[in-house]
Design a protein around this motif. Structure first.
Motif, mmCIF file in Angstrom:
data_model
loop_
_atom_site.group_PDB
_atom_site.id
_atom_site.type_symbol
_atom_site.label_atom_id
_atom_site.label_comp_id
_atom_site.label_asym_id
_atom_site.label_seq_id
_atom_site.Cartn_x
_atom_site.Cartn_y
_atom_site.Cartn_z
ATOM 1 N N GLY A 240 1.211 9.408 -5.652
ATOM 2 C CA GLY A 240 1.585 10.780 -5.381
ATOM 3 C C GLY A 240 2.688 11.365 -6.485
ATOM 4 O O GLY A 240 2.539 12.572 -6.769
ATOM 5 N N LEU B 29 1.082 10.283 3.618
ATOM 6 C CA LEU B 29 0.521 9.164 3.838
ATOM 7 C C LEU B 29 1.836 8.229 3.787
ATOM 8 O O LEU B 29 1.943 7.306 4.530
ATOM 9 N N CYS B 30 2.526 8.460 2.541
ATOM 10 C CA CYS B 30 3.861 7.365 2.420
ATOM 11 C C CYS B 30 4.702 7.511 3.315
ATOM 12 O O CYS B 30 5.201 6.472 3.743
ATOM 13 N N GLN C 238 -0.541 12.291 -0.551
ATOM 14 C CA GLN C 238 -0.260 10.801 -0.584
ATOM 15 C C GLN C 238 1.342 10.663 -0.126
ATOM 16 O O GLN C 238 1.696 9.650 0.354
ATOM 17 N N ASN D 43 -3.667 16.515 -3.656
ATOM 18 C CA ASN D 43 -3.435 15.034 -3.570
ATOM 19 C C ASN D 43 -2.035 14.504 -3.450
ATOM 20 O O ASN D 43 -1.901 13.474 -2.850
ATOM 21 N N MET E 202 0.855 -1.108 0.043
ATOM 22 C CA MET E 202 0.238 0.107 -0.124
ATOM 23 C C MET E 202 0.948 1.293 0.032
ATOM 24 O O MET E 202 0.447 2.207 -0.778
ATOM 25 N N VAL E 203 1.825 1.352 0.733
ATOM 26 C CA VAL E 203 2.910 2.324 1.021
ATOM 27 C C VAL E 203 3.502 2.674 -0.566
ATOM 28 O O VAL E 203 3.638 3.881 -0.839
ATOM 29 N N THR F 128 2.266 1.728 -3.379
ATOM 30 C CA THR F 128 1.123 2.256 -4.314
ATOM 31 C C THR F 128 0.863 3.854 -3.981
ATOM 32 O O THR F 128 0.881 4.719 -4.797
ATOM 33 N N GLN F 129 0.808 4.123 -2.883
ATOM 34 C CA GLN F 129 0.718 5.813 -2.326
ATOM 35 C C GLN F 129 2.003 6.452 -2.868
ATOM 36 O O GLN F 129 1.598 7.572 -3.457
ATOM 37 N N GLN F 130 3.071 6.027 -3.055
ATOM 38 C CA GLN F 130 4.277 6.860 -3.322
ATOM 39 C C GLN F 130 4.048 6.930 -4.982
ATOM 40 O O GLN F 130 4.264 8.000 -5.576
#
Length: 363
Positions: free
Chosen positions: A187, A214-215, A211, A207, A179-180, A182-184
């Motif tokens: 972003g 969150l990453c 992201q 956004n 998930m991390v 994917t967030q990176q």
């Protein structure tokens, strides 16, 4: 010269004794004197020749293996020559035979020792197998420590449950890592679109920043969860396994103890002749040896179970507190509390993109 002496001696007069009797014949007397003169000359010549030969031997140094023993005197025929290399004294035969006997005795001793070891192992295996089968079918008695066996069963059940926690924590780490990542990637894509879409620059920009934040927080949480997984793995697969290995040795010792105890009981109810008494005495010694081993391992298991329980409580108290604080801070969006949690438990994170140390760090 010798011939002239011999001819002169042959012409000498016959001596007469004082009583007028003749002595030995003139021919015999002359021959005897000639022989004495010849022996004297030969002795002198031989002496000088022997001196020269001795000097030559002292200078050249003969090889003992080439020296010969001549029968019949110096300068005799070669028929009586015996090479000394073919002569071996009794000490040489004795030393070679002694070394061969010693090697044979050593080999025989090793073989006997191996046979005795295999014999003892086979007898012990037979007794333990017999005891195990008897216990399985309910015909044999076994030594039972109810309190200790209850603790052992609790440990095994605890280990199974902790293995489940470890498996789920690893699965969570793998999913969260994906998930991390994917967030990176998301972003980075938002940031690129923010540069290429002027009409949506602000929206893509917000956004992208979200992201990335969150990453960053996700990487911090991954550090905490990885530390949690590592600690649980050490507790389950090292500390608990070490105690269970000691328990396994204790259970084997218990089986051997009961096998020899049963053997001693069967011999005790049999006849009491001399042979039986000798077997009972040997069985008594083996029983005492197995009893000492069983009690020693039982004491080791009790001590290890106690230390394991104390260690487990200490480790899990720290790890559960870490896991709770890190998860709560992440999902609450409290970046400061999340970083404080890692500092509290001395967890150091590698900076983003620092999969490989830089050239300066390597120096």
């Amino acid at each position: 010269m010798t011939d002239s002496i011999m001819s002169k001696a042959a012409t000498m007069e016959i001596p007469i004794n004082s009583n007028g009797d003749t002595g030995t014949l003139a021919e015999d007397d002359s021959l005897e004197q000639a022989a004495k003169l010849q022996w004297s000359l030969d002795e002198k010549v031989g002496s000088s020749r022997g001196t020269r030969d001795l000097q030559q031997v002292m200078v050249s140094g003969p090889n003992l293996n080439e020296t010969s023993i001549v029968s019949g005197g110096y300068g005799g025929t070669a028929e009586g020559i015996i090479p000394t290399s073919s002569i071996q004294g009794p000490n040489m035969h004795h030393s070679s035979s002694s070394s061969s006997i010693t090697a044979e005795d050593a080999t025989r001793g090793v073989a006997v020792e191996k046979i005795e070891t295999m014999k003892k192992w086979g007898l012990n295996t037979y007794k333990c197998t017999k005891q195990m089968i008897s216990e399985r079918f309910g015909r044999g008695s076994r030594t039972v420590d109810l309190e200790l066996e209850a603790q052992i069963e609790v440990l095994r059940d605890t280990k199974r449950k902790y293995e489940t926690v470890l498996r789920l924590a690893r699965a969570l780490t793998n999913h969260f890592y994906n998930m991390v990542q994917t967030q990176q990637a998301l972003g980075d894509t938002f940031a690129d679109l923010s540069q290429k879409s002027p009409e949506l620059r602000d929206e893509f920009g917000y956004n992208a920043e979200t992201q990335k934040l969150l990453c960053k927080n996700g990487e911090t949480l991954l550090g905490a969860v990885n530390f949690f997984v590592s600690s649980i793995n050490t507790l389950v697969n090292k500390t608990m396994n070490d105690t269970l290995m000691t328990i396994k040795m204790y259970e084997n010792a218990r089986l051997e103890f009961d096998a020899y105890r049963t053997d001693l009981e069967e011999l005790s109810v049999g006849p009491r002749d001399a042979v039986a008494m000798a077997r009972i005495e040997a069985a008594q010694q083996q029983y005492q040896t197995q009893k000492d081993k069983y009690e020693r391992l039982r004491s080791d298991v009790i001590i290890k179970l106690k230390f394991l329980e104390e260690n487990k409580v200490k480790v899990m108290h720290k790890q559960l507190l870490l896991f709770h604080n890190a998860i709560s801070a992440y999902f609450a969006g409290n970046q400061q509390q999340l970083e404080q949690t890692l500092k509290q438990f001395n967890i150091k994170l590698r900076p983003p993109g620092a999969d490989k140390p830089s050239w300066l760090e390597e120096q």
